[in-house]
Design a protein around this motif. Structure first.
Motif, PDB file in Angstrom:
ATOM      1  N   ASN A   1       1.097  -1.302   0.037  1.00  0.00           N
ATOM      2  CA  ASN A   1      -0.014  -0.062  -0.050  1.00  0.00           C
ATOM      3  C   ASN A   1       0.797   1.178   0.064  1.00  0.00           C
ATOM      4  OD1 ASN A   1      -2.676   1.347   0.047  1.00  0.00           O
ATOM      5  ND2 ASN A   1      -2.105   1.817   2.129  1.00  0.00           N
ATOM      6  N   GLU A   2       2.030   1.258   0.701  1.00  0.00           N
ATOM      7  CA  GLU A   2       2.916   2.401   0.644  1.00  0.00           C
ATOM      8  C   GLU A   2       3.937   2.361  -0.344  1.00  0.00           C
ATOM      9  OE1 GLU A   2       4.508   2.881   4.739  1.00  0.00           O
ATOM     10  OE2 GLU A   2       2.534   2.998   5.418  1.00  0.00           O
ATOM     11  N   GLY A   3       3.783   1.457  -1.358  1.00  0.00           N
ATOM     12  CA  GLY A   3       4.756   1.364  -2.621  1.00  0.00           C
ATOM     13  C   GLY A   3       6.210   0.712  -2.547  1.00  0.00           C
ATOM     14  N   ARG A   4       6.097  -0.222  -1.318  1.00  0.00           N
ATOM     15  CA  ARG A   4       7.227  -1.164  -1.405  1.00  0.00           C
ATOM     16  C   ARG A   4       6.893  -2.458  -2.161  1.00  0.00           C
ATOM     17  NH1 ARG A   4       6.395   1.137   3.563  1.00  0.00           N
ATOM     18  NH2 ARG A   4       7.944   2.722   4.296  1.00  0.00           N
ATOM     19  N   SER A   5       8.245  -3.036  -2.870  1.00  0.00           N
ATOM     20  CA  SER A   5       7.939  -4.223  -3.505  1.00  0.00           C
ATOM     21  C   SER A   5       8.140  -5.237  -2.314  1.00  0.00           C
ATOM     22  CB  SER A   5       9.098  -4.287  -4.489  1.00  0.00           C
ATOM     23  OG  SER A   5       9.195  -3.792  -5.723  1.00  0.00           O
ATOM     24  N   ALA A   6       7.464  -6.376  -2.448  1.00  0.00           N
ATOM     25  CA  ALA A   6       7.615  -7.465  -1.547  1.00  0.00           C
ATOM     26  C   ALA A   6       7.486  -8.836  -2.274  1.00  0.00           C
ATOM     27  CB  ALA A   6       6.366  -7.361  -0.589  1.00  0.00           C
ATOM     28  N   LEU A   7       8.172  -9.809  -1.713  1.00  0.00           N
ATOM     29  CA  LEU A   7       8.318 -10.968  -2.442  1.00  0.00           C
ATOM     30  C   LEU A   7       7.822 -12.036  -1.241  1.00  0.00           C
ATOM     31  CD1 LEU A   7       9.068 -13.295  -4.243  1.00  0.00           C
ATOM     32  CD2 LEU A   7      11.405 -13.316  -3.306  1.00  0.00           C
ATOM     33  N   VAL A   8       6.919 -12.886  -1.533  1.00  0.00           N
ATOM     34  CA  VAL A   8       6.284 -13.817  -0.374  1.00  0.00           C
ATOM     35  C   VAL A   8       6.552 -15.257  -0.723  1.00  0.00           C
ATOM     36  CG1 VAL A   8       4.151 -14.206   0.706  1.00  0.00           C
ATOM     37  CG2 VAL A   8       4.526 -11.982   0.294  1.00  0.00           C
ATOM     38  N   THR A   9       6.986 -15.943  -0.147  1.00  0.00           N
ATOM     39  CA  THR A   9       7.312 -17.503  -0.207  1.00  0.00           C
ATOM     40  C   THR A   9       6.555 -18.114   0.596  1.00  0.00           C
ATOM     41  OG1 THR A   9       9.312 -17.044  -1.186  1.00  0.00           O
ATOM     42  CG2 THR A   9       8.991 -19.118  -0.592  1.00  0.00           C
TER      43      THR A   9
ATOM     44  N   ASP B   1       7.932 -16.966   4.032  1.00  0.00           N
ATOM     45  CA  ASP B   1       9.080 -16.037   4.079  1.00  0.00           C
ATOM     46  C   ASP B   1       8.750 -14.813   3.489  1.00  0.00           C
ATOM     47  OD1 ASP B   1      10.739 -17.643   5.625  1.00  0.00           O
ATOM     48  OD2 ASP B   1      11.456 -18.744   4.194  1.00  0.00           O
ATOM     49  N   VAL B   2       9.066 -13.618   4.044  1.00  0.00           N
ATOM     50  CA  VAL B   2       8.673 -12.257   3.272  1.00  0.00           C
ATOM     51  C   VAL B   2       9.914 -11.482   3.294  1.00  0.00           C
ATOM     52  CG1 VAL B   2       7.376 -10.418   3.586  1.00  0.00           C
ATOM     53  CG2 VAL B   2       6.494 -12.538   4.168  1.00  0.00           C
ATOM     54  N   ARG B   3       9.998 -10.830   2.178  1.00  0.00           N
ATOM     55  CA  ARG B   3      11.075 -10.017   2.035  1.00  0.00           C
ATOM     56  C   ARG B   3      10.415  -8.598   1.335  1.00  0.00           C
ATOM     57  NH1 ARG B   3      16.353 -11.284  -0.977  1.00  0.00           N
ATOM     58  NH2 ARG B   3      16.856 -12.273   1.064  1.00  0.00           N
ATOM     59  N   VAL B   4      10.622  -7.556   2.099  1.00  0.00           N
ATOM     60  CA  VAL B   4      10.110  -6.289   1.824  1.00  0.00           C
ATOM     61  C   VAL B   4      11.153  -5.378   1.463  1.00  0.00           C
ATOM     62  CG1 VAL B   4       8.615  -4.521   2.368  1.00  0.00           C
ATOM     63  CG2 VAL B   4       7.945  -6.826   3.359  1.00  0.00           C
ATOM     64  N   TRP B   5      11.394  -4.877   0.400  1.00  0.00           N
ATOM     65  CA  TRP B   5      12.389  -3.633   0.006  1.00  0.00           C
ATOM     66  C   TRP B   5      11.892  -2.344   0.462  1.00  0.00           C
ATOM     67  CZ3 TRP B   5      11.274  -8.037  -3.244  1.00  0.00           C
ATOM     68  CH2 TRP B   5      12.436  -8.638  -3.219  1.00  0.00           C
ATOM     69  N   GLN B   6      13.192  -1.632   0.442  1.00  0.00           N
ATOM     70  CA  GLN B   6      12.713  -0.052   0.907  1.00  0.00           C
ATOM     71  C   GLN B   6      11.888   0.384  -0.454  1.00  0.00           C
ATOM     72  OE1 GLN B   6      12.939   1.323   3.394  1.00  0.00           O
ATOM     73  NE2 GLN B   6      14.627   0.631   4.831  1.00  0.00           N
ATOM     74  N   LYS B   7      11.327   1.187  -0.361  1.00  0.00           N
ATOM     75  CA  LYS B   7      10.757   2.295  -1.310  1.00  0.00           C
ATOM     76  C   LYS B   7      11.761   2.685  -2.281  1.00  0.00           C
ATOM     77  CE  LYS B   7       7.733   4.812   0.828  1.00  0.00           C
ATOM     78  NZ  LYS B   7       6.635   5.869   1.159  1.00  0.00           N
ATOM     79  N   THR B   8      11.566   2.849  -3.406  1.00  0.00           N
ATOM     80  CA  THR B   8      12.366   3.750  -4.461  1.00  0.00           C
ATOM     81  C   THR B   8      11.906   5.030  -4.511  1.00  0.00           C
ATOM     82  OG1 THR B   8      11.279   2.580  -6.412  1.00  0.00           O
ATOM     83  CG2 THR B   8      13.350   1.306  -5.590  1.00  0.00           C
ATOM     84  N   ASP B   9      12.863   5.861  -4.748  1.00  0.00           N
ATOM     85  CA  ASP B   9      12.148   7.278  -5.103  1.00  0.00           C
ATOM     86  C   ASP B   9      12.211   7.676  -6.538  1.00  0.00           C
ATOM     87  OD1 ASP B   9      12.440   8.016  -2.524  1.00  0.00           O
ATOM     88  OD2 ASP B   9      14.416   8.192  -2.350  1.00  0.00           O
TER      89      ASP B   9
END
Length: 174
Positions: A144-152, A166-174
């Motif tokens: 919802n806040e614009g971060r890419s996430a991978l859910v396994t 297992d979840v990986r959430v990346w920082q937002k890109t500007d």
């Protein structure tokens, strides 16, 4: 007898050096065929170095909605999360959905980075669709806040009506 000496002379002749040159050309061709491998690794390294930092990564046990923007991700009121366990079908698959994000199934064998997850979510993602995912399956989304996430999905627990991921959430890109 001169005929018997000809093959021996041929081994020491310039023709033998041509065979060596041909073998060297074959080795050169083999090296040339190997060059694309490091080039792909270099582009992967280049994209990894430009990929945003990981904001949060770890295991979760999902039984309802989860907000992946919080650190650590947490359960929220219904329909407020980025991802939700809708149900468990046939005891083998977790049926995941989102009211806010596009969920995209990751092609088998692929381990996408933040940019690839964003592209998958934007081009192949589905919102408000039930996506059955077995253990080992992966989904990409943009929170919802614009971060890419991978859910396994790592395990499906039918009796407990929850799923380990297992979840990986990346920082937002500007």
């Amino acid at each position: 007898m001169g005929f018997i000496g000809l093959p021996a002379a041929g081994v020491n002749s310039p023709a033998a050096k041509v065979e060596t040159a041909t073998a060297t050309a074959t080795v050169t061709n083999t090296v040339t065929a190997t060059v694309p491998g490091p080039t792909e690794d270099s582009s992967t390294s280049a994209s990894a170095s430009t990929s945003p930092a990981v904001r949060w990564s770890g295991p979760l046990l999902i039984s309802g909605d989860f907000n992946l923007d919080s650190v650590p991700p947490g359960g929220v009121l219904p329909t407020d999360g980025d991802i939700e366990l809708s149900q468990i079908s046939d005891g083998q698959e977790a049926v995941l959905r989102s009211d806010r994000a596009n969920l995209a199934v990751v092609p088998q064998g692929e381990s996408p980075d933040a940019a690839r997850c964003a592209v998958l979510a934007q081009t192949q993602g589905q919102r408000l669709a039930d996506l059955p995912v077995a253990a080992g399956g992966k989904l990409c989304l943009v929170t919802n806040e614009g971060r890419s996430a991978l859910v396994t999905v790592t395990a499906v627990h039918p009796q407990a009506q929850n799923v380990s991921v297992d979840v990986r959430v990346w920082q937002k890109t500007d």
